[in-house]
Motif scaffolding. Sequence first.
Motif, PDB file in Angstrom:
ATOM      1  N   PHE A  94       4.851  94.945  60.362  1.00  0.00           N
ATOM      2  CA  PHE A  94       4.475  96.079  59.520  1.00  0.00           C
ATOM      3  C   PHE A  94       3.844  97.193  60.357  1.00  0.00           C
ATOM      4  O   PHE A  94       4.123  98.384  60.151  1.00  0.00           O
ATOM      5  CB  PHE A  94       3.495  95.624  58.435  1.00  0.00           C
ATOM      6  CG  PHE A  94       3.098  96.727  57.490  1.00  0.00           C
ATOM      7  CD1 PHE A  94       3.949  97.118  56.471  1.00  0.00           C
ATOM      8  CD2 PHE A  94       1.881  97.382  57.635  1.00  0.00           C
ATOM      9  CE1 PHE A  94       3.591  98.149  55.607  1.00  0.00           C
ATOM     10  CE2 PHE A  94       1.509  98.400  56.782  1.00  0.00           C
ATOM     11  CZ  PHE A  94       2.370  98.784  55.759  1.00  0.00           C
ATOM     12  N   THR A  97       5.839 100.153  62.202  1.00  0.00           N
ATOM     13  CA  THR A  97       6.233 101.419  61.566  1.00  0.00           C
ATOM     14  C   THR A  97       5.305 102.573  61.935  1.00  0.00           C
ATOM     15  O   THR A  97       5.630 103.734  61.675  1.00  0.00           O
ATOM     16  CB  THR A  97       6.272 101.264  60.039  1.00  0.00           C
ATOM     17  OG1 THR A  97       4.971 100.886  59.562  1.00  0.00           O
ATOM     18  CG2 THR A  97       7.272 100.188  59.627  1.00  0.00           C
ATOM     19  N   GLN A 170       9.445  97.223  57.279  1.00  0.00           N
ATOM     20  CA  GLN A 170       8.558  96.886  56.158  1.00  0.00           C
ATOM     21  C   GLN A 170       9.125  95.758  55.308  1.00  0.00           C
ATOM     22  O   GLN A 170       8.394  94.846  54.898  1.00  0.00           O
ATOM     23  CB  GLN A 170       8.320  98.141  55.312  1.00  0.00           C
ATOM     24  CG  GLN A 170       7.498  99.206  56.023  1.00  0.00           C
ATOM     25  CD  GLN A 170       7.471 100.529  55.272  1.00  0.00           C
ATOM     26  OE1 GLN A 170       8.054 100.653  54.197  1.00  0.00           O
ATOM     27  NE2 GLN A 170       6.807 101.526  55.844  1.00  0.00           N
ATOM     28  N   ALA A 173       8.869  92.508  57.241  1.00  0.00           N
ATOM     29  CA  ALA A 173       7.476  92.046  57.277  1.00  0.00           C
ATOM     30  C   ALA A 173       7.102  91.368  55.961  1.00  0.00           C
ATOM     31  O   ALA A 173       6.448  90.310  55.950  1.00  0.00           O
ATOM     32  CB  ALA A 173       6.544  93.224  57.552  1.00  0.00           C
TER      33      ALA A 173
END
Length: 453
Positions: A94, A97, A170, A173
């Motif tokens: 995550f 990003t 995302q 994750a």
Amino acid sequence: MNHLDDISPGQRTRALTMSTVAFTVCFAVWTIFAIIGVQIKNELGLTDTQFGLLAGTPILTGSLSRLFLGIWTDQYGGRIVYVAVMASAAVATFLLTYADSYPLFLLAALAMGIAGGAFAVGVAYVSRWYPKERQGTALGIFGMGNVGAAVTKFVAPFVMVAYGWEMVAQVWAAAILVMAAIFWVSTEDDPVLVRRRAAGSPPESTAMHLSPLKNIQVWRFALYYFFVFGAFVALALWLPRYYVGVYGLDIKTAGMLGAAYSIPASVFRAFGGVLSDRIGARRVLYWTFGVSALCSFLLAYPATDYVVQGIKGPIAFSFAIGLVPFTILTFVLGFFMSLGKAAVYKHIPVYYPDNVGSVGGIVGLIGGLGGFILPIVFGALNDLTGIWTSCFMLLFLIVATAFVWMHLAVGRMERRHLPSLKNLPELPELDGAGQAPPSPTPAVPAKAVPQRT
């Protein structure tokens, strides 16, 4: 009483199933840069060498972590270690990003590579639920989690084209975090750990777990795995870039064709485990190295134009492997690599039943390092030679070395266990050596000859 006597088939199936699904998710995260790395390369204007380093950095962490994760699994149990690995990978993926420069991407990739360490955890955890005669099949099924690379290649390109590479990170994750929770509530501690806790026995020291690493046999297994697994990971990362660069395909098509390599290199690993249990892991490795050497040799041949001075003047023709033959050859290569991966790990719980985590960890570490080093070398070879097929030239050298070392080792073991073979003349049938001896001698029972590895 054996620690496996009171285990139900349902417990075994649940442990194997959940471990395999969890490893699939971990592997999908571990190879995410095979897809999103292509877009990041374009955004940052990276060279092939820089792209190879970015794609291979998670593999470095996943490889180096396998040794201590395997030891921790032997000491504290695979269930808690597995969940900790997945939770850590979810956080790192995550945070990827938020990276906005090449050094930050490398740092994030280094952290999220912990997902690759799940392999050593799963091998040690799964092997404790099965007797020796079934461990090859069980570990082969577990190893099918490599198909996570194909999942990333199939799904990630469409998510990335629609929403950007950040959304891919995302979603991946979130998926691994959910998998960590499911694994925790659906599994239980392995029988060896339960038995040790009931007896109040402390776990063995780290030094005890590392002692088998003094054996050259362990490092020979590691070289085998450097090819069958490390080269698999490297090609899983490199092939989309290869298809785009050599055949001019778009990223979605390149990702799906790359999956045509990743799927057989993953799914058929279970078949490799079954074959290893039935016909012997060594025979499977002979087939793996032989066919892989042939495939990599053909793939290594660069597109070439020839001019032959004929009787009536120059005759020009060219040779190049087209898209369809290339895809078929990589499919075959992936298939035999999958058999080899299962065959290598068939040996470990048989020879080192009390040190599966540490021995499996170091073998997995060296194999994983192949997945880190080879993409970088592939990129460097491209930059230095300007020949796309240089990556397959390198793979041919590696598999040929593994084949020769294995064959020499097998020959030495045969001569050591059957010393009379060393005294045979060059043509024994002409010297009477192949005839029956004048006086009967007791035959050596087949079971007295140790299995070659």
